[in-house]
Write a protein that holds these residues in place. Sequence first.
Motif, short mmCIF file in Angstrom:
data_model
loop_
_atom_site.label_atom_id
_atom_site.label_comp_id
_atom_site.label_asym_id
_atom_site.label_seq_id
_atom_site.Cartn_x
_atom_site.Cartn_y
_atom_site.Cartn_z
N ARG A 1 0.84 -1.20 0.00
CA ARG A 1 0.00 0.00 0.00
C ARG A 1 0.87 1.25 0.00
NH1 ARG A 1 -1.09 1.84 5.22
NH2 ARG A 1 -3.17 2.50 4.60
N LEU A 2 1.82 1.29 -0.92
CA LEU A 2 2.78 2.40 -0.95
C LEU A 2 2.11 3.75 -1.15
CD1 LEU A 2 5.83 1.00 -2.95
CD2 LEU A 2 5.64 1.42 -0.49
N ALA A 3 1.15 3.82 -2.07
CA ALA A 3 0.50 5.10 -2.33
C ALA A 3 -0.19 5.62 -1.07
CB ALA A 3 -0.51 4.96 -3.47
N ASP A 4 -0.84 4.74 -0.32
CA ASP A 4 -1.50 5.15 0.92
C ASP A 4 -0.48 5.63 1.95
OD1 ASP A 4 -3.97 4.51 -0.13
OD2 ASP A 4 -3.97 2.49 0.71
N ASP A 5 0.64 4.91 2.07
CA ASP A 5 1.65 5.28 3.06
C ASP A 5 2.34 6.59 2.69
OD1 ASP A 5 1.04 3.16 4.62
OD2 ASP A 5 2.97 2.13 4.43
N ILE B 1 2.08 10.97 4.87
CA ILE B 1 3.08 11.97 5.26
C ILE B 1 3.12 13.15 4.27
CG2 ILE B 1 4.50 10.45 6.66
CD1 ILE B 1 5.55 11.15 3.10
N ALA B 2 2.18 13.19 3.34
CA ALA B 2 2.22 14.18 2.26
C ALA B 2 2.15 15.62 2.75
CB ALA B 2 1.09 13.91 1.26
N ASP B 3 1.43 15.86 3.84
CA ASP B 3 1.23 17.23 4.31
C ASP B 3 2.34 17.72 5.24
OD1 ASP B 3 -1.13 17.44 2.90
OD2 ASP B 3 -2.37 16.78 4.58
N VAL B 4 3.24 16.83 5.65
CA VAL B 4 4.23 17.22 6.67
C VAL B 4 5.68 17.00 6.22
CG1 VAL B 4 2.69 16.91 8.63
CG2 VAL B 4 4.00 14.95 7.77
N ALA B 5 5.90 16.14 5.24
CA ALA B 5 7.26 15.86 4.78
C ALA B 5 7.61 16.75 3.59
CB ALA B 5 7.39 14.39 4.41
N VAL C 1 16.88 11.52 6.04
CA VAL C 1 16.10 10.36 5.62
C VAL C 1 15.75 9.55 6.86
CG1 VAL C 1 16.09 8.24 4.26
CG2 VAL C 1 17.23 10.30 3.38
N ALA C 2 14.49 9.25 7.03
CA ALA C 2 14.05 8.46 8.20
C ALA C 2 13.06 7.42 7.72
CB ALA C 2 13.42 9.37 9.25
N GLY C 3 13.35 6.17 8.02
CA GLY C 3 12.47 5.08 7.62
C GLY C 3 11.67 4.53 8.78
N ASN C 4 12.32 3.70 9.60
CA ASN C 4 11.62 3.10 10.74
C ASN C 4 11.11 4.15 11.72
OD1 ASN C 4 12.11 0.60 9.72
ND2 ASN C 4 13.60 -0.03 11.25
N PRO D 1 2.73 8.23 11.75
CA PRO D 1 3.87 8.65 10.93
C PRO D 1 3.96 10.16 10.71
CG PRO D 1 2.87 6.69 10.00
CD PRO D 1 1.96 7.16 11.09
N ALA D 2 2.82 10.81 10.52
CA ALA D 2 2.84 12.25 10.29
C ALA D 2 3.37 12.99 11.51
CB ALA D 2 1.44 12.75 9.93
N GLU D 3 2.92 12.59 12.69
CA GLU D 3 3.41 13.22 13.93
C GLU D 3 4.90 12.94 14.12
OE1 GLU D 3 3.83 15.50 17.07
OE2 GLU D 3 2.08 15.44 15.75
N ALA D 4 5.35 11.76 13.72
CA ALA D 4 6.77 11.43 13.82
C ALA D 4 7.60 12.37 12.95
CB ALA D 4 7.01 9.98 13.41
N VAL D 5 7.11 12.70 11.76
CA VAL D 5 7.81 13.64 10.89
C VAL D 5 7.87 15.02 11.54
CG1 VAL D 5 7.73 14.86 8.68
CG2 VAL D 5 7.26 12.40 8.76
#
Length: 225
Positions: A16-20, A24-28, A194-197, A205-209
């Motif tokens: 589900r790459l597009a969803d993932d 983060i689209a609004d914060v990364a 670059v941050a993955g995990n 994920p958005a809050e993590a960014v």
Amino acid sequence: MMVEISPSILSADFARLADDVAIIADVADWVHIDVMDNHFVPNLTIGLPVVEALLKHSALPLDCHLMIEDPDRWAPRYAEVGAGGVTIHAEAAKAPIRTLREIRSAGARAGLAINPATPVEPYEDLLGEIDMLLLMTVEPGFGGQRFLDVVLPKVRRARELIKGRDLSVRLQVDGGVGAETIERCAEAGADVFVAGNAVYGADDPAEAVRALRADAERAAARAGR
């Protein structure tokens, strides 16, 4: 210093790459794409067809990091299909200047990556050919590795080399970047992370960014950057 956060989809759900990416689209600032060929590095991930598919669904530019054996052949193609940035490895490129110029000519940000054991000084004369220098802070090939503190002095040297030549080259770090390490990277001079995990392993994920950006900005301010 303007901080850029580039979450790596190597840690996302490949089904589900597009969803993932949308999460983060609004914060990364970028979406980091780790392209591995099982030759230059001991892993096989995704390639040009997946990048082309993601371009149709991502609101963020794609930051393609080519960990492949023949970047001179393939890198320009990633730029031509619409990747926002294409990074090649100094250890793999046979004609780096030509390839970097072709990436730029195709409209993408040209990056040069070097592995942890590769010194940065031999590539000082190439800084004028690139938009970004990527310093690997783990051995390339797999996500989830532990950050290598030994690379931090090289981050500082790279920042000084860039400043000494009065260039606007971004300095990216990739590998083991998270809440416990991003401030040290920012203090040393990195400005693209670059941050993955640390992103896709988080409950939000958005809050993590957002948190990573705040940590990096705070550290950069302390360092006077």
